[in-house]
Design an enzyme around this catalytic site. Structure first.
Site, PDB file in Angstrom:
ATOM      1  N   CYS A 183       0.868  -1.183   0.000  1.00 32.38           N
ATOM      2  CA  CYS A 183       0.000   0.000   0.000  1.00 32.38           C
ATOM      3  C   CYS A 183       0.902   1.229   0.000  1.00 32.38           C
ATOM      4  O   CYS A 183       2.079   1.135  -0.381  1.00 32.38           O
ATOM      5  CB  CYS A 183      -0.982  -0.016   1.167  1.00 32.38           C
ATOM      6  SG  CYS A 183      -0.227  -0.005   2.807  1.00 32.38           S
TER       7      CYS A 183
ATOM      8  N   ARG B 231      -3.318  -0.629   5.385  1.00 30.98           N
ATOM      9  CA  ARG B 231      -3.916  -1.709   4.589  1.00 30.98           C
ATOM     10  C   ARG B 231      -3.003  -2.921   4.414  1.00 30.98           C
ATOM     11  O   ARG B 231      -3.428  -4.062   4.651  1.00 30.98           O
ATOM     12  CB  ARG B 231      -4.308  -1.180   3.199  1.00 30.98           C
ATOM     13  CG  ARG B 231      -5.449  -0.208   3.229  1.00 30.98           C
ATOM     14  CD  ARG B 231      -5.580   0.562   1.924  1.00 30.98           C
ATOM     15  NE  ARG B 231      -4.490   1.507   1.746  1.00 30.98           N
ATOM     16  CZ  ARG B 231      -4.323   2.302   0.689  1.00 30.98           C
ATOM     17  NH1 ARG B 231      -5.185   2.224  -0.309  1.00 30.98           N
ATOM     18  NH2 ARG B 231      -3.321   3.141   0.623  1.00 30.98           N
TER      19      ARG B 231
ATOM     20  N   ASP C 190      -7.992   4.018   0.883  1.00 31.39           N
ATOM     21  CA  ASP C 190      -7.040   4.442   1.910  1.00 31.39           C
ATOM     22  C   ASP C 190      -7.830   4.863   3.157  1.00 31.39           C
ATOM     23  O   ASP C 190      -8.580   5.839   3.103  1.00 31.39           O
ATOM     24  CB  ASP C 190      -6.238   5.623   1.356  1.00 31.39           C
ATOM     25  CG  ASP C 190      -5.178   6.118   2.321  1.00 31.39           C
ATOM     26  OD1 ASP C 190      -5.215   5.727   3.504  1.00 31.39           O
ATOM     27  OD2 ASP C 190      -4.317   6.896   1.882  1.00 31.39           O
TER      28      ASP C 190
HETATM   29  P1  4NP Z   1      -1.784   2.804   4.052  1.00 27.70           P
HETATM   30  O1  4NP Z   1      -2.420   4.144   4.623  1.00 27.70           O
HETATM   31  O2  4NP Z   1      -1.248   3.134   2.676  1.00 27.70           O
HETATM   32  O3  4NP Z   1      -2.956   1.869   3.978  1.00 27.70           O
HETATM   33  O4  4NP Z   1      -0.731   2.373   5.038  1.00 27.70           O
HETATM   34  C1  4NP Z   1      -1.692   5.325   4.727  1.00 27.70           C
HETATM   35  C2  4NP Z   1      -0.872   5.524   5.801  1.00 27.70           C
HETATM   36  C3  4NP Z   1      -0.173   6.708   5.931  1.00 27.70           C
HETATM   37  C4  4NP Z   1      -0.323   7.697   4.977  1.00 27.70           C
HETATM   38  C5  4NP Z   1      -1.145   7.482   3.886  1.00 27.70           C
HETATM   39  C6  4NP Z   1      -1.826   6.290   3.761  1.00 27.70           C
HETATM   40  N1  4NP Z   1       0.373   8.910   5.121  1.00 27.70           N
HETATM   41  O5  4NP Z   1       0.168   9.797   4.286  1.00 27.70           O
HETATM   42  O6  4NP Z   1       1.153   9.075   6.071  1.00 27.70           O
END
Ligand code: 4NP
Length: 149
Positions: free
Chosen positions: A7, A13, A120
């Site tokens: 991800c 995720r 997300d």
């Molecule tokens: P992930 O979610 O891609 O599912 O781990 C996110 C976690 C952190 C961030 C964006 C999406 N961030 O911008 O820090």
């Protein structure tokens, strides 16, 4: 068989996807890991909301450590599942050849032919994480059933 879940942050995720698929396959036969295309959270544990939702489903993902996706992952893994199209495009942009690119799939294409995405959940309430858990769980059921054959 080596499967990598990817991800953006590798804290919401893909840690769930790693934990869920691990719970459904034989660890002697299938190695599962996760990584993020972004490097904002390297070294961190998963988001507390992912840890909580996983725990509600009997899974402990709290000891996972965030890492960034790298080109060497194309050598190390047989299949690379992206949670959304942005992650997919980011991974594909690093592919060195067709063999690398052919390893990359959109996770929800395992359960849908409409290029659907695992949203997300980072800016969502915890309910968004349960929704994400269910989507990933269904896709992992299909993957695990195929790996059993
Ligand atoms: P992930 O979610 O891609 O599912 O781990 C996110 C976690 C952190 C961030 C964006 C999406 N961030 O911008 O820090």
């Amino acid at each position: 068989m080596k499967v990598l879940m990817v991800c953006l942050g590798n804290i919401c995720r893909s840690p769930l996807a790693e934990g869920i698929l691990k719970s459904k396959v034989n660890s002697d036969q299938v190695y599962v890991d996760s990584a993020g295309t972004g490097g904002y959270h390297i070294g961190n544990a998963p988001d507390p909301r992912s840890i909580k939702v996983a725990k509600e489903h009997g899974l402990d993902i709290s000891s996972q450590v965030c890492r960034k996706f790298g080109v060497s992952d194309f050598n190390a893994f047989d299949v690379i599942y992206a949670m959304d199209k942005s992650n997919y495009n980011n991974i594909i942009s690093l592919a060195r050849n067709k063999e690398d690119a052919d390893k990359v799939k959109l996770l929800l294409n395992e359960i849908s032919s409409f290029d659907e995405e695992v949203p997300d959940p980072y800016y969502d309430a915890v309910e968004g994480f349960e929704n994400v858990f269910q989507m990933i769980d269904q896709a992992c059921n299909v993957i695990a059933a195929r790996l059993e054959k």
